[in-house]
Design an enzyme around this catalytic site. Structure first.
Site, PDB file in Angstrom:
ATOM      1  N   TYR A   1       5.472  36.663  74.286  1.00 26.13           N
ATOM      2  CA  TYR A   1       7.176  36.257  74.004  1.00 26.13           C
ATOM      3  C   TYR A   1       5.836  35.627  72.983  1.00 26.13           C
ATOM      4  O   TYR A   1       5.637  35.155  71.391  1.00 26.13           O
ATOM      5  CB  TYR A   1       8.282  36.044  73.937  1.00 26.13           C
ATOM      6  CG  TYR A   1       8.616  35.069  72.725  1.00 26.13           C
ATOM      7  CD1 TYR A   1       9.199  35.944  71.598  1.00 26.13           C
ATOM      8  CD2 TYR A   1       9.104  34.080  73.199  1.00 26.13           C
ATOM      9  CE1 TYR A   1      10.114  35.193  70.949  1.00 26.13           C
ATOM     10  CE2 TYR A   1      10.039  33.747  72.523  1.00 26.13           C
ATOM     11  CZ  TYR A   1      10.306  34.471  71.565  1.00 26.13           C
ATOM     12  OH  TYR A   1      11.640  33.716  70.884  1.00 26.13           O
TER      13      TYR A   1
ATOM     14  N   ASN B   1      15.480  26.057  72.434  1.00 22.34           N
ATOM     15  CA  ASN B   1      17.177  26.738  72.679  1.00 22.34           C
ATOM     16  C   ASN B   1      17.741  26.753  72.173  1.00 22.34           C
ATOM     17  O   ASN B   1      19.006  26.511  72.274  1.00 22.34           O
ATOM     18  CB  ASN B   1      17.276  25.995  74.108  1.00 22.34           C
ATOM     19  CG  ASN B   1      15.855  26.828  75.528  1.00 22.34           C
ATOM     20  OD1 ASN B   1      15.000  26.006  74.867  1.00 22.34           O
ATOM     21  ND2 ASN B   1      16.192  28.073  76.063  1.00 22.34           N
TER      22      ASN B   1
HETATM   23  N1  UDP Z   1      18.074  30.479  83.751  1.00 21.21           N
HETATM   24  C1  UDP Z   1      18.382  30.607  84.553  1.00 21.21           C
HETATM   25  N2  UDP Z   1      19.450  31.579  84.944  1.00 21.21           N
HETATM   26  C2  UDP Z   1      19.948  32.532  83.510  1.00 21.21           C
HETATM   27  C3  UDP Z   1      19.401  32.474  82.592  1.00 21.21           C
HETATM   28  C4  UDP Z   1      18.425  31.162  82.813  1.00 21.21           C
HETATM   29  O1  UDP Z   1      18.517  29.785  85.742  1.00 21.21           O
HETATM   30  O2  UDP Z   1      20.519  33.108  84.183  1.00 21.21           O
HETATM   31  C5  UDP Z   1      17.172  29.226  82.982  1.00 21.21           C
HETATM   32  C6  UDP Z   1      16.039  29.795  82.677  1.00 21.21           C
HETATM   33  O3  UDP Z   1      14.535  29.911  83.555  1.00 21.21           O
HETATM   34  C7  UDP Z   1      15.347  28.956  82.300  1.00 21.21           C
HETATM   35  C8  UDP Z   1      17.219  28.635  81.343  1.00 21.21           C
HETATM   36  O4  UDP Z   1      17.421  28.769  82.433  1.00 21.21           O
HETATM   37  O5  UDP Z   1      13.657  27.487  82.451  1.00 21.21           O
HETATM   38  C9  UDP Z   1      17.021  28.748  79.939  1.00 21.21           C
HETATM   39  O6  UDP Z   1      16.299  29.761  79.647  1.00 21.21           O
HETATM   40  P1  UDP Z   1      17.218  31.009  78.711  1.00 21.21           P
HETATM   41  O7  UDP Z   1      16.529  32.086  78.841  1.00 21.21           O
HETATM   42  O8  UDP Z   1      18.118  30.473  78.040  1.00 21.21           O
HETATM   43  O9  UDP Z   1      16.444  30.718  77.532  1.00 21.21           O
HETATM   44  P2  UDP Z   1      14.347  30.287  77.774  1.00 21.21           P
HETATM   45  O10 UDP Z   1      14.272  29.146  77.974  1.00 21.21           O
HETATM   46  O11 UDP Z   1      13.524  31.478  77.947  1.00 21.21           O
HETATM   47  O12 UDP Z   1      14.352  30.894  76.356  1.00 21.21           O
END
Ligand code: UDP
Length: 343
Positions: free
Chosen positions: A144, A173
């Site tokens: 990505y 985020n």
């Molecule tokens: N995360 C988690 N459980 C979930 C979704 C996300 O623990 O169900 C964690 C993920 O590993 C990351 C953070 O939350 O460290 C934010 O993830 P998200 O997918 O919201 O955004 P990203 O940082 O991937 O764009």
């Protein structure tokens, strides 16, 4: 005097794109949405016309640009899930790189010279500084981030070759919603933390999984910088003014500059909702850096960006009010194998 503009929002049926349409319409601009509805929602297009077109189908882009005059394009169409990008790299390079090339080519043919591009903190990879500014090395650790970095590179080549003016905004985020305007985050298969936490509070779906608690952070869970979608929309609008004055390709990081761990998010959501959030700790998700926090001084100084949603609780509260009363939107229709997603 305030300038009214005619803006094409690619991916305007998606999460961030629909908030962009709301902002532009509220500020007196003309909005047209282009989306293939692969993951966007027809119901989210509440401002401006919808053109159903696909960035991987140049003929449909040609039809979209033909006969209309746009002052600028905002490009939100992308595949945007870190974990999925690791398992489906083809879809990420096709949509995010080839799709962007096709869009820029259509813009060049139709003499549209300004672009605001959705980029991401994922272009940086594992940070080597506490807060990440624009000069931080770019070493993406997932497809990505790599695909977005390639698209950024093309923007600077296009500035050189054809004088395209562009601003790439690297979101940290994106979070929150505008429930009073009937828009919010609605992914058919939700992977983002805040919506998943709120679903767990409502007792919907499978229980919340924390992806790893053995990271090198204060509580062992990943730290992120959550920024409200309305503040992201504000930055895009400011980027239009910036490009009136500045030639070339520019990049800005967008975040609140505060890091919150997964446990912080869960605790804040429990407070906001007044409900317990059951969770279990599972293995790390591939492609996740431990900590991503923005230094956004450049956006504040050069764009005049002034985020309004600087606290986590109101951001989560806006998402909570949206999730609580979320309307049922039509299911996505996957009409090709590698759909361009409205991020
Ligand atoms: N995360 C988690 N459980 C979930 C979704 C996300 O623990 O169900 C964690 C993920 O590993 C990351 C953070 O939350 O460290 C934010 O993830 P998200 O997918 O919201 O955004 P990203 O940082 O991937 O764009």
């Amino acid at each position: 005097m305030k300038q009214e503009r005619n803006i094409l929002i690619c991916g305007g049926a998606g999460y961030i794109g629909s908030h962009m349409a709301q902002w532009l319409a509220e500020h007196g601009h003309e909005v047209t949405v282009l989306d293939n509805l692969s993951t966007g929602h027809r119901e989210a297009v509440r401002w401006g016309d919808l053109i159903e077109a696909d960035l991987l189908d140049p003929a449909s882009l040609e039809r979209a640009f033909g006969g209309r005059r746009f002052d600028a394009v905002m490009h939100f169409c992308a595949r945007s899930l870190v974990g999925e990008s690791v398992t489906q790299p083809y879809a990420y390079y096709a949509n995010n790189v080839t799709g962007t090339l096709n869009l820029l080519e259509a813009m060049r043919r139709h003499d549209v010279g300004k672009l605001v591009f959705s980029s991401t903190a994922a272009v940086f990879g594992n940070p080597i500084t506490d807060a990440i500014d624009e000069a931080h090395p770019k070493a993406p650790i997932n497809p990505y981030g790599a695909s977005k970095l390639m698209a950024e590179r093309f923007l600077s080549d296009a500035a050189q070759a054809y004088g395209l003016r562009s601003v790439a905004l690297r979101y940290f985020n994106a979070a929150g919603a505008l429930p009073d305007h009937g828009i919010g985050e609605a992914h058919a298969c939700e992977t983002h933390l805040i919506p998943n936490v709120l679903r767990a509070a409502l007792g919907q779906g499978p229980s919340l999984k924390i992806f790893g608690n053995d990271y090198d952070t204060a509580d062992g869970t990943c730290v992120r910088d959550y920024v409200h979608v309305q503040d992201l929309a504000q930055a895009h609008a400011l980027a239009l003014n910036f490009m009136d004055k500045e030639e070339g390709a520019h990049t800005f990081n967008l975040g609140n500059g505060q890091g919150f761990s997964v446990h912080d998010v869960i605790a804040t959501a429990a407070n906001v909702t007044g409900l317990p959030i059951p969770y279990e700790v599972t293995a790390r998700r591939e492609g996740d850096p431990a900590r991503l926090v923005a230094a956004s001084d450049k956006a504040r100084e050069q764009l005049g960006w002034a985020p309004q949603w600087t606290e986590l609780a109101p951001i989560i509260d806006s998402a909570w009010r949206w999730h609580h009363d979320q309307p049922t939107w039509s299911p996505h229709h996957a009409h090709n194998d590698h759909p361009v997603q409205a991020a």
